[in-house]
Design an enzyme around this catalytic site. Structure first.
Site, mmCIF file in Angstrom:
data_model
loop_
_atom_site.group_PDB
_atom_site.id
_atom_site.type_symbol
_atom_site.label_atom_id
_atom_site.label_comp_id
_atom_site.label_asym_id
_atom_site.label_seq_id
_atom_site.Cartn_x
_atom_site.Cartn_y
_atom_site.Cartn_z
ATOM 1 N N ASN A 1 1.636 32.644 86.364
ATOM 2 C CA ASN A 1 2.754 33.312 85.694
ATOM 3 C C ASN A 1 3.925 33.332 86.673
ATOM 4 O O ASN A 1 3.930 34.122 87.620
ATOM 5 C CB ASN A 1 2.355 34.745 85.293
ATOM 6 C CG ASN A 1 3.531 35.511 84.707
ATOM 7 O OD1 ASN A 1 4.545 34.923 84.316
ATOM 8 N ND2 ASN A 1 3.399 36.829 84.640
ATOM 9 N N LYS B 1 6.828 34.342 86.204
ATOM 10 C CA LYS B 1 7.764 35.448 85.958
ATOM 11 C C LYS B 1 9.197 34.901 85.991
ATOM 12 O O LYS B 1 9.424 33.755 85.611
ATOM 13 C CB LYS B 1 7.574 36.571 86.966
ATOM 14 C CG LYS B 1 6.106 36.980 87.121
ATOM 15 C CD LYS B 1 5.950 38.281 87.832
ATOM 16 C CE LYS B 1 4.487 38.495 88.162
ATOM 17 N NZ LYS B 1 4.130 39.873 88.363
ATOM 18 N N HIS C 1 1.979 41.522 78.405
ATOM 19 C CA HIS C 1 1.950 41.629 79.872
ATOM 20 C C HIS C 1 2.439 43.016 80.267
ATOM 21 O O HIS C 1 3.338 43.579 79.635
ATOM 22 C CB HIS C 1 2.840 40.545 80.496
ATOM 23 C CG HIS C 1 2.672 40.463 81.989
ATOM 24 N ND1 HIS C 1 3.325 41.319 82.836
ATOM 25 C CD2 HIS C 1 1.921 39.639 82.764
ATOM 26 C CE1 HIS C 1 2.975 41.022 84.080
ATOM 27 N NE2 HIS C 1 2.121 40.003 84.066
ATOM 28 N N GLU D 1 4.374 44.064 82.454
ATOM 29 C CA GLU D 1 5.822 44.192 82.697
ATOM 30 C C GLU D 1 6.578 44.296 81.373
ATOM 31 O O GLU D 1 7.596 44.985 81.283
ATOM 32 C CB GLU D 1 6.314 43.022 83.561
ATOM 33 C CG GLU D 1 5.876 43.201 85.012
ATOM 34 C CD GLU D 1 5.702 41.921 85.798
ATOM 35 O OE1 GLU D 1 6.208 40.864 85.375
ATOM 36 O OE2 GLU D 1 5.036 41.978 86.856
ATOM 37 N N GLU E 1 -5.591 43.106 83.591
ATOM 38 C CA GLU E 1 -4.682 43.208 84.727
ATOM 39 C C GLU E 1 -4.380 44.685 84.999
ATOM 40 O O GLU E 1 -3.498 45.275 84.352
ATOM 41 C CB GLU E 1 -3.366 42.492 84.411
ATOM 42 C CG GLU E 1 -3.520 41.010 84.161
ATOM 43 C CD GLU E 1 -2.233 40.266 84.486
ATOM 44 O OE1 GLU E 1 -2.264 39.407 85.353
ATOM 45 O OE2 GLU E 1 -1.185 40.594 83.883
ATOM 46 N N GLY F 1 1.472 42.531 91.631
ATOM 47 C CA GLY F 1 2.597 42.381 92.554
ATOM 48 C C GLY F 1 2.617 43.431 93.644
ATOM 49 O O GLY F 1 3.621 43.594 94.345
ATOM 50 N N SER G 1 -2.607 40.546 91.977
ATOM 51 C CA SER G 1 -2.639 40.196 93.403
ATOM 52 C C SER G 1 -3.836 39.312 93.771
ATOM 53 O O SER G 1 -4.458 39.489 94.818
ATOM 54 C CB SER G 1 -2.614 41.456 94.275
ATOM 55 O OG SER G 1 -1.391 42.155 94.092
HETATM 56 C C1 PEP Z 1 0.924 38.683 86.873
HETATM 57 O O1 PEP Z 1 2.087 38.319 86.907
HETATM 58 O O2 PEP Z 1 0.323 38.765 85.797
HETATM 59 C C2 PEP Z 1 0.255 39.035 88.137
HETATM 60 C C3 PEP Z 1 -1.013 39.306 88.117
HETATM 61 O O3 PEP Z 1 1.039 39.032 89.261
HETATM 62 P P1 PEP Z 1 0.515 39.068 90.797
HETATM 63 O O4 PEP Z 1 -0.554 38.022 90.926
HETATM 64 O O5 PEP Z 1 1.717 38.769 91.618
HETATM 65 O O6 PEP Z 1 -0.038 40.442 91.026
#
Ligand code: PEP
Length: 253
Positions: A9, A11, A95, A97, A167, A173, A212
């Site tokens: 992803n 982003k 997601h 975010e 997640e 992040g 992460s």
């Molecule tokens: C994500 O964008 O869904 C995500 C898990 O980001 P990160 O791996 O940076 O935590």
């Protein structure tokens, strides 16, 4: 056995130049990896160019968001049919975010899920609890609520053509990780909840872990029995790291 999937992803990162180099490196790397499916969720303006570059490669094109509406006066939105025209195989739905920053509700995520499937794409439905919810012992009730909104609207059969991603919001992040055991427990809970409606669909459903994931922790996470791959944010922007994570999914098999 469920085929592994690792999706990156990006982003809101990238440029035409940096995307080209990153995709080149990922395509090259993927030509030496087998047994793992790989896709990248590209920002909207770059989809057309990415689709051309990814055509006939082992890397799938995917989007990060989709409108729940088919067409009309929805300024700034992008429909599922538009994404499908650019070879998007997957699209992220719900997601964290989108939920946290843009106020997307469970109902809206469910409507997006349905819209994506109607256009022939497989939604990657993201669920996860905040730290506050985890600390209050509400992890399972939170992810159950997010999943149930889709089950109620789309029906359990719709999950056969989708992917689920767990997640935990507090790991995205942040550099903080759920332990493999913490992640496995939630994955097993989600699969069990779906099995309550349809055993076969639950057994076949791919449930990705995201939050992460890095080369250093990917292998341990992917070795868990209900973790079928990953949704990778930050580390998907660095080709070597992303490919190492994909290889970690390969080695589980
Ligand atoms: C994500 O964008 O869904 C995500 C898990 O980001 P990160 O791996 O940076 O935590």
């Amino acid at each position: 056995m469920r085929a592994r999937l690792v999706a990156g992803n990006w982003k809101m990162h990238g440029s035409r130049t940096s995307n080209r180099a990153l995709l080149d490196a990922v395509i090259r790397g993927m030509s030496e990896i087998s047994g793992v499916e790989c896709a990248v969720c590209v920002p909207f303006p770059y989809l057309a160019e990415a689709a051309v570059q990814l055509a006939r490669s082992a890397v799938g094109c995917a989007a990060q968001n989709v409108s729940e509406h088919a067409q009309g006066a929805y300024t700034g939105e992008v429909s599922a049919a538009m994404l499908a025209e650019f070879d998007c195989r997957y699209v992220l739905v719900g997601h964290s975010e989108r939920r946290q920053i843009f106020g997307e509700t469970d109902a809206r995520a469910a409507a997006k899920f349905v819209a994506a499937q109607a256009a022939g794409m497989a939604p990657i439905l993201c669920v996860g609890e905040t730290l506050e919810e985890r600390d209050a012992g509400r992890t399972e009730s939170t992810v159950a609520r997010q999943l149930d909104a889709v089950l109620e609207k789309a029906g359990v059969a719709a999950l056969a053509k989708s992917v689920l991603a767990y997640e935990p919001v507090w790991t995205i992040g942040t550099g903080r990780n759920a332990t493999p055991e913490q992640a496995q427990a939630v994955h097993a809970f989600l699969r069990g909840r779906i099995a309550g409606r349809n055993n076969e669909i639950a057994a076949r459903l791919r449930i990705l872990y995201g939050g992460s994931v890095k080369p250093a922790n990917a292998k341990a996470l992917f070795s868990m029995s209900d973790i079928d791959g990953g949704l990778i944010g930050g580390a998907s922007l660095v080709a070597d790291d992303f490919l190492e994570i994909v290889r970690a999914a390969e080695s589980r098999g």
